[in-house]
Write a protein that holds these residues in place. Structure first.
Motif, PDB file in Angstrom:
ATOM      1  N   TYR A  57       0.935  -0.993   0.058  1.00 38.96           N
ATOM      2  CA  TYR A  57      -0.131  -0.174  -0.192  1.00 38.96           C
ATOM      3  C   TYR A  57       0.765   1.317  -0.029  1.00 38.96           C
ATOM      4  CZ  TYR A  57      -4.298   1.818   0.522  1.00 38.96           C
ATOM      5  OH  TYR A  57      -5.808   2.739   0.392  1.00 38.96           O
ATOM      6  N   SER A  58       1.901   1.287   0.704  1.00 37.59           N
ATOM      7  CA  SER A  58       2.589   2.265   0.750  1.00 37.59           C
ATOM      8  C   SER A  58       3.853   2.168  -0.122  1.00 37.59           C
ATOM      9  CB  SER A  58       3.430   2.640   2.243  1.00 37.59           C
ATOM     10  OG  SER A  58       4.329   1.632   2.360  1.00 37.59           O
ATOM     11  N   ASN A  63       8.963  -0.210  -2.416  1.00 40.03           N
ATOM     12  CA  ASN A  63      10.468  -0.103  -2.735  1.00 40.03           C
ATOM     13  C   ASN A  63      10.951  -1.306  -2.038  1.00 40.03           C
ATOM     14  OD1 ASN A  63      12.977   0.924  -1.060  1.00 40.03           O
ATOM     15  ND2 ASN A  63      13.082   1.266  -3.389  1.00 40.03           N
ATOM     16  N   GLN A  64      10.683  -1.592  -0.588  1.00 39.91           N
ATOM     17  CA  GLN A  64      11.319  -2.420   0.341  1.00 39.91           C
ATOM     18  C   GLN A  64      10.978  -3.974  -0.068  1.00 39.91           C
ATOM     19  OE1 GLN A  64      10.894  -1.499   4.332  1.00 39.91           O
ATOM     20  NE2 GLN A  64      10.099  -3.922   4.846  1.00 39.91           N
ATOM     21  N   GLU A  65       9.750  -4.139  -0.676  1.00 41.95           N
ATOM     22  CA  GLU A  65       9.360  -5.568  -0.883  1.00 41.95           C
ATOM     23  C   GLU A  65       9.326  -6.249  -2.145  1.00 41.95           C
ATOM     24  OE1 GLU A  65       9.168  -7.990   1.395  1.00 41.95           O
ATOM     25  OE2 GLU A  65       9.370  -6.545   3.083  1.00 41.95           O
ATOM     26  N   LEU A  66       9.279  -5.063  -3.219  1.00 42.35           N
ATOM     27  CA  LEU A  66       8.955  -5.315  -4.479  1.00 42.35           C
ATOM     28  C   LEU A  66      10.206  -4.698  -5.500  1.00 42.35           C
ATOM     29  CD1 LEU A  66       5.227  -5.041  -5.157  1.00 42.35           C
ATOM     30  CD2 LEU A  66       6.599  -7.006  -4.715  1.00 42.35           C
ATOM     31  N   VAL A  83       5.694   2.390 -12.449  1.00 43.05           N
ATOM     32  CA  VAL A  83       5.609   1.691 -10.989  1.00 43.05           C
ATOM     33  C   VAL A  83       4.886   0.141 -11.126  1.00 43.05           C
ATOM     34  CG1 VAL A  83       4.349   1.773  -8.599  1.00 43.05           C
ATOM     35  CG2 VAL A  83       5.825   3.800  -9.657  1.00 43.05           C
ATOM     36  N   VAL A  84       3.814   0.348 -11.641  1.00 43.10           N
ATOM     37  CA  VAL A  84       3.402  -1.112 -11.703  1.00 43.10           C
ATOM     38  C   VAL A  84       4.193  -2.133 -12.610  1.00 43.10           C
ATOM     39  CG1 VAL A  84       1.224  -2.390 -13.164  1.00 43.10           C
ATOM     40  CG2 VAL A  84       0.890  -0.195 -11.601  1.00 43.10           C
ATOM     41  N   ASN A  85       4.900  -1.427 -13.704  1.00 34.24           N
ATOM     42  CA  ASN A  85       5.534  -2.473 -14.557  1.00 34.24           C
ATOM     43  C   ASN A  85       6.744  -2.837 -13.422  1.00 34.24           C
ATOM     44  OD1 ASN A  85       6.864  -3.612 -16.845  1.00 34.24           O
ATOM     45  ND2 ASN A  85       8.236  -1.866 -16.606  1.00 34.24           N
ATOM     46  N   GLU A  86       7.340  -1.822 -12.616  1.00 36.81           N
ATOM     47  CA  GLU A  86       8.253  -2.553 -11.628  1.00 36.81           C
ATOM     48  C   GLU A  86       7.599  -3.527 -10.428  1.00 36.81           C
ATOM     49  OE1 GLU A  86      11.042   0.433 -10.082  1.00 36.81           O
ATOM     50  OE2 GLU A  86      11.282   1.410 -12.271  1.00 36.81           O
ATOM     51  N   MET A  87       6.498  -3.119 -10.181  1.00 35.24           N
ATOM     52  CA  MET A  87       5.752  -4.102  -9.321  1.00 35.24           C
ATOM     53  C   MET A  87       5.454  -5.426  -9.762  1.00 35.24           C
ATOM     54  SD  MET A  87       2.731  -1.537  -7.989  1.00 35.24           S
ATOM     55  CE  MET A  87       1.709  -2.710  -6.886  1.00 35.24           C
ATOM     56  N   LYS A  94       9.486 -12.389  -6.414  1.00 30.66           N
ATOM     57  CA  LYS A  94       9.255 -12.749  -4.952  1.00 30.66           C
ATOM     58  C   LYS A  94       8.617 -14.130  -4.687  1.00 30.66           C
ATOM     59  CE  LYS A  94       8.146 -10.105  -0.921  1.00 30.66           C
ATOM     60  NZ  LYS A  94       9.448 -10.121  -0.597  1.00 30.66           N
ATOM     61  N   PHE A  95       7.705 -14.479  -5.462  1.00 31.61           N
ATOM     62  CA  PHE A  95       6.608 -15.410  -5.576  1.00 31.61           C
ATOM     63  C   PHE A  95       6.882 -16.612  -6.388  1.00 31.61           C
ATOM     64  CE2 PHE A  95       4.454 -12.031  -2.968  1.00 31.61           C
ATOM     65  CZ  PHE A  95       4.348 -12.931  -1.796  1.00 31.61           C
ATOM     66  N   ASP A  96       8.109 -16.428  -7.343  1.00 28.01           N
ATOM     67  CA  ASP A  96       8.378 -17.531  -8.247  1.00 28.01           C
ATOM     68  C   ASP A  96       7.337 -18.050  -9.133  1.00 28.01           C
ATOM     69  OD1 ASP A  96      10.206 -19.314  -9.419  1.00 28.01           O
ATOM     70  OD2 ASP A  96       9.958 -20.804  -8.158  1.00 28.01           O
TER      71      ASP A  96
END
Length: 168
Positions: A57-58, A63-66, A83-87, A94-96
């Motif tokens: 959400y923040s 940044n930290q998790e994705l 940003v959505v592209n980087e997400m 992260k979840f393979d």
């Protein structure tokens, strides 16, 4: 609500398709707050095709998790294709997973601007081979209606994307 876009039967078809092809899906959500993940996990046995997801959400957690770059967040804002592209990149790693959805938007009733009014939602879908589609939508209605609309459109789009990917 909005069952003409994506309904329980569509979810069963999506999960059957993923299961039959031994594929997995993950989600990075912001404005939908976990709604897409909730819709996926309403189906018993969804653990075959869904390892997990994340609500970022923040900007700090994006940044930290994705690994969404702070420069990208500052230059384009959280509700942007960039940003959505980087997400998408971050969550699929992260979840393979084989497929991913990422959503960031302004569900309202406040938070909108002239350039990004309430109801602006960016939805991205991708596969693990870096094929992506990222689009900006403008939904109307209450906060909950914007969230539900965004979640269902994301699921409808990923369903088409997965079917097309597996047909190749």
């Amino acid at each position: 609500m909005l069952n003409n876009i994506f309904n329980e039967n569509d979810m069963l078809k999506l999960q059957t398709l993923l299961r039959a092809n031994k594929q997995t899906i993950t989600v990075a959500e912001s404005c939908t707050g976990g709604l897409v993940a909730s819709m996926i996990t309403k189906v018993s046995g969804s653990s075959d095709i869904f390892n997990g997801s994340i609500v970022t959400y923040s900007n700090k957690i994006k940044n930290q998790e994705l690994n969404v770059k702070n420069e990208t967040l500052e230059k384009y804002g959280a509700v942007s294709c960039e940003v959505v592209n980087e997400m998408l990149d971050g969550v699929i790693k992260k979840f393979d997973a084989n497929f991913a959805i990422a959503i960031s938007g302004i569900a309202g009733p406040n938070g909108g601007t002239k350039n990004k009014p309430v109801g602006t939602v960016v939805i991205g879908i991708s596969d693990s081979n870096d094929h992506k589609i990222v689009n900006v939508y403008n939904f109307s209605g209450s906060r909950e209606e914007v969230q539900i609309h965004a979640a269902k459109i994301a699921l409808k789009e990923i369903s088409k994307f997965i079917q097309e990917s597996l047909d190749k």
